[in-house]
Design a protein around this motif. Structure first.
Motif, mmCIF file in Angstrom:
data_model
loop_
_atom_site.group_PDB
_atom_site.id
_atom_site.type_symbol
_atom_site.label_atom_id
_atom_site.label_comp_id
_atom_site.label_asym_id
_atom_site.label_seq_id
_atom_site.Cartn_x
_atom_site.Cartn_y
_atom_site.Cartn_z
ATOM 1 N N LEU A 1 0.828 -1.207 0.000
ATOM 2 C CA LEU A 1 0.000 0.000 0.000
ATOM 3 C C LEU A 1 0.860 1.253 0.000
ATOM 4 O O LEU A 1 0.494 2.272 -0.592
ATOM 5 C CB LEU A 1 -0.931 0.023 1.219
ATOM 6 N N GLY A 2 1.999 1.190 0.673
ATOM 7 C CA GLY A 2 2.844 2.373 0.810
ATOM 8 C C GLY A 2 2.439 3.201 2.017
ATOM 9 O O GLY A 2 1.385 2.987 2.625
ATOM 10 N N LEU A 3 3.279 4.158 2.377
ATOM 11 C CA LEU A 3 3.053 5.016 3.542
ATOM 12 C C LEU A 3 2.977 6.479 3.082
ATOM 13 O O LEU A 3 3.528 6.839 2.042
ATOM 14 C CB LEU A 3 4.203 4.837 4.544
ATOM 15 N N PRO A 4 2.307 7.315 3.895
ATOM 16 C CA PRO A 4 1.550 7.036 5.115
ATOM 17 C C PRO A 4 0.207 6.381 4.800
ATOM 18 O O PRO A 4 -0.202 6.287 3.643
ATOM 19 C CB PRO A 4 1.373 8.424 5.728
ATOM 20 N N LEU A 5 -0.493 5.962 5.873
ATOM 21 C CA LEU A 5 -1.781 5.290 5.752
ATOM 22 C C LEU A 5 -2.820 5.988 6.623
ATOM 23 O O LEU A 5 -2.489 6.559 7.665
ATOM 24 C CB LEU A 5 -1.660 3.830 6.192
ATOM 25 N N ILE A 6 -4.072 5.919 6.196
ATOM 26 C CA ILE A 6 -5.170 6.416 7.012
ATOM 27 C C ILE A 6 -6.150 5.265 7.227
ATOM 28 O O ILE A 6 -6.413 4.477 6.309
ATOM 29 C CB ILE A 6 -5.865 7.637 6.374
ATOM 30 N N VAL A 7 -6.654 5.129 8.455
ATOM 31 C CA VAL A 7 -7.555 4.034 8.820
ATOM 32 C C VAL A 7 -8.963 4.593 8.994
ATOM 33 O O VAL A 7 -9.178 5.555 9.732
ATOM 34 C CB VAL A 7 -7.090 3.345 10.115
ATOM 35 N N LYS A 8 -9.949 3.980 8.315
ATOM 36 C CA LYS A 8 -11.338 4.442 8.356
ATOM 37 C C LYS A 8 -12.267 3.274 8.652
ATOM 38 O O LYS A 8 -11.994 2.146 8.246
ATOM 39 C CB LYS A 8 -11.742 5.056 7.007
ATOM 40 N N LEU A 9 -13.384 3.563 9.307
ATOM 41 C CA LEU A 9 -14.429 2.554 9.454
ATOM 42 C C LEU A 9 -15.007 2.238 8.078
ATOM 43 O O LEU A 9 -15.160 3.136 7.241
ATOM 44 C CB LEU A 9 -15.542 3.056 10.370
ATOM 45 N N ILE B 1 -12.199 9.142 12.466
ATOM 46 C CA ILE B 1 -11.053 9.829 11.856
ATOM 47 C C ILE B 1 -10.698 11.022 12.738
ATOM 48 O O ILE B 1 -11.211 12.137 12.541
ATOM 49 C CB ILE B 1 -11.357 10.275 10.410
ATOM 50 N N ASP B 2 -9.865 10.789 13.743
ATOM 51 C CA ASP B 2 -9.478 11.866 14.640
ATOM 52 C C ASP B 2 -8.140 12.456 14.200
ATOM 53 O O ASP B 2 -7.633 12.156 13.125
ATOM 54 C CB ASP B 2 -9.439 11.382 16.089
ATOM 55 N N ASN B 3 -7.576 13.322 15.051
ATOM 56 C CA ASN B 3 -6.329 14.000 14.700
ATOM 57 C C ASN B 3 -5.155 13.049 14.492
ATOM 58 O O ASN B 3 -4.120 13.439 13.951
ATOM 59 C CB ASN B 3 -5.960 15.018 15.781
ATOM 60 N N HIS B 4 -5.306 11.789 14.943
ATOM 61 C CA HIS B 4 -4.210 10.816 14.860
ATOM 62 C C HIS B 4 -4.515 9.689 13.866
ATOM 63 O O HIS B 4 -3.936 8.612 13.948
ATOM 64 C CB HIS B 4 -3.935 10.231 16.250
ATOM 65 N N ALA B 5 -5.420 9.952 12.923
ATOM 66 C CA ALA B 5 -5.867 8.898 12.005
ATOM 67 C C ALA B 5 -4.810 8.505 10.979
ATOM 68 O O ALA B 5 -4.816 7.382 10.478
ATOM 69 C CB ALA B 5 -7.144 9.339 11.289
ATOM 70 N N VAL B 6 -3.898 9.412 10.638
ATOM 71 C CA VAL B 6 -2.874 9.125 9.633
ATOM 72 C C VAL B 6 -1.636 8.557 10.328
ATOM 73 O O VAL B 6 -1.120 9.141 11.276
ATOM 74 C CB VAL B 6 -2.503 10.396 8.833
ATOM 75 N N LYS B 7 -1.173 7.408 9.839
ATOM 76 C CA LYS B 7 -0.059 6.711 10.483
ATOM 77 C C LYS B 7 1.146 6.614 9.536
ATOM 78 O O LYS B 7 0.990 6.390 8.341
ATOM 79 C CB LYS B 7 -0.491 5.306 10.921
ATOM 80 N N GLU B 8 2.331 6.722 10.132
ATOM 81 C CA GLU B 8 3.569 6.750 9.358
ATOM 82 C C GLU B 8 4.252 5.389 9.271
ATOM 83 O O GLU B 8 5.282 5.261 8.600
ATOM 84 C CB GLU B 8 4.550 7.760 9.995
ATOM 85 N N SER B 9 3.719 4.374 9.960
ATOM 86 C CA SER B 9 4.330 3.041 9.912
ATOM 87 C C SER B 9 3.241 1.982 9.860
ATOM 88 O O SER B 9 2.087 2.226 10.263
ATOM 89 C CB SER B 9 5.217 2.805 11.142
ATOM 90 N N TYR B 10 3.598 0.790 9.375
ATOM 91 C CA TYR B 10 2.624 -0.308 9.284
ATOM 92 C C TYR B 10 2.229 -0.792 10.672
ATOM 93 O O TYR B 10 1.072 -1.150 10.901
ATOM 94 C CB TYR B 10 3.216 -1.456 8.452
#
Length: 357
Positions: free
Chosen positions: A170-178, A187-196
């Motif tokens: 998928l590559g980075l960064p990632l965002i996690v959603k319901l 999707i809060d202020n910490h939704a985007v992640k820089e590592s798997y």
């Protein structure tokens, strides 16, 4: 040419020519009664307080929509989407239902039962039908259909179970959603992640908290554009505005978080450049039809800052509808010269034409 980054100085962009919606004022006189249906929201039906707060405003919005309909000289009343909904429909027998129901018993997946009831009662209604809402309430299905219709959407992974490994392709960064749920829930202020690893921990937390599957999506750095499609019965009009964010919620990336809904200065809209507007318009009309949306819908688009590719990240059939300028659809259409009273009149007159035929 690469798209401009948020905060960069850019050349002023001309707004598109003002659109005139199709309105038949004579046909509006045919209405005997219009019902505005809205979500019946109770705290115990929601997994978190934030999920509840994302829905609770809909009753007030229904009242505001009613006032706009009364200004057109049409008799109107509100009706909650609860266990008595179908019975009340049969008693009132309205000419049209303006469907603002987002959720039933806290579940977006039950939303299609409202058009199902209306189909059974043979009562016309605004917004997407059962199929469109089933698609719209499932990010996994939405994204797969977008791909099938050659509408760009970011690489993603659908995850049902805690402990599932993240696909590193998928590559980075990632965002996690319901997988289901609107209003930026989850999707809060910490939704985007820089590592798997960080993304996997967030996946586990969200599935455990909400008890829904999630979608892990490649986060696209670049401008975010709100796109509205409105079908006035004559053509599908496309309106859009680029979000210019005041700050990065996580200090690294510009995006719309749940917390930003409380900050009226979180972002402002600016016009979209002509070349990008042309490309997005073609894709939005294609997505609107392919996803079985009806009357109106909102799309969230992220433009890759390196390739200028417009990626459709989210689709919202029956997006928040009302006169409040805090609603994205209302604000974007007004920015493009179309005020809510005309939107309301156009939507109703499209259905009024068929009355008495």
């Amino acid at each position: 040419m690469p798209a401009a980054k948020n905060g960069d100085d850019v050349e002023p962009k001309r707004s598109p020519k003002k659109v005139k919606l199709e309105i038949d004022h004579e046909a509006l006189k045919k209405f005997r009664l219009v019902v505005v249906a809205y979500s019946s929201v109770q705290r115990e039906h929601f997994a978190t307080q934030s999920a509840y707060e994302a829905e609770v405003e809909v009753e007030q919005r229904a009242v505001e929509v009613c006032e706009e309909i009364r200004k057109l000289g049409i008799s109107v009343r509100t009706l909650p989407g609860d266990q008595y909904f179908y019975t009340n429909l049969l008693v009132d027998k309205p000419d049209l239902v303006v469907n603002l129901v987002d959720t039933l018993k806290g579940r977006d997946q039950l939303q299609p039962s409202v058009p199902a009831a209306l189909e059974l009662a043979n009562i016309p209604y605004t917004g997407a039908g059962m199929e469109g809402l089933i698609i719209g309430n499932n990010r996994n299905l939405t994204k797969r259909l977008l791909m099938a219709y050659d509408v760009p959407t970011p690489p993603f992974q659908f995850i049902r179970r805690v402990g599932t490994s993240i696909d590193e392709d998928l590559g980075l960064p990632l965002i996690v959603k319901l997988n289901e749920g609107g209003g930026s829930v989850g999707i809060d202020n910490h939704a985007v992640k820089e590592s798997y690893r960080a993304a996997m921990l967030r996946v586990n937390k969200m599935i455990s908290t909400y008890h829904y599957p999630v979608v892990v999506e490649k986060f696209i750095d670049g401008p975010e554009i709100t796109v509205v499609v409105f079908d006035d019965g004559n053509r599908r009009h496309v309106f859009m505005g680029q979000k210019v964010f005041r700050k990065k919620p996580d200090g690294k990336h510009f995006f719309t978080s749940f917390e930003s809904y409380e900050d009226i200065r979180a972002y402002k809209y600016t016009p979209v450049g002509e070349e990008m507007r042309y490309e997005i318009t073609k894709l939005a009309v294609r997505a609107f039809g392919g996803l079985q949306h009806k009357d109106y819908a909102k799309f969230d688009v992220r433009v890759d800052e390196e390739t200028s590719t417009p990626y459709f990240t989210d689709s919202n059939p029956n997006t928040a509808f009302g006169p409040d300028m805090g609603l994205p659809m209302t604000e974007v259409m007004a920015m493009n010269g179309v005020e809510f009273p005309d939107v309301m009149a156009s939507l109703l007159s499209k259905y009024a034409k068929d009355l008495g035929e």
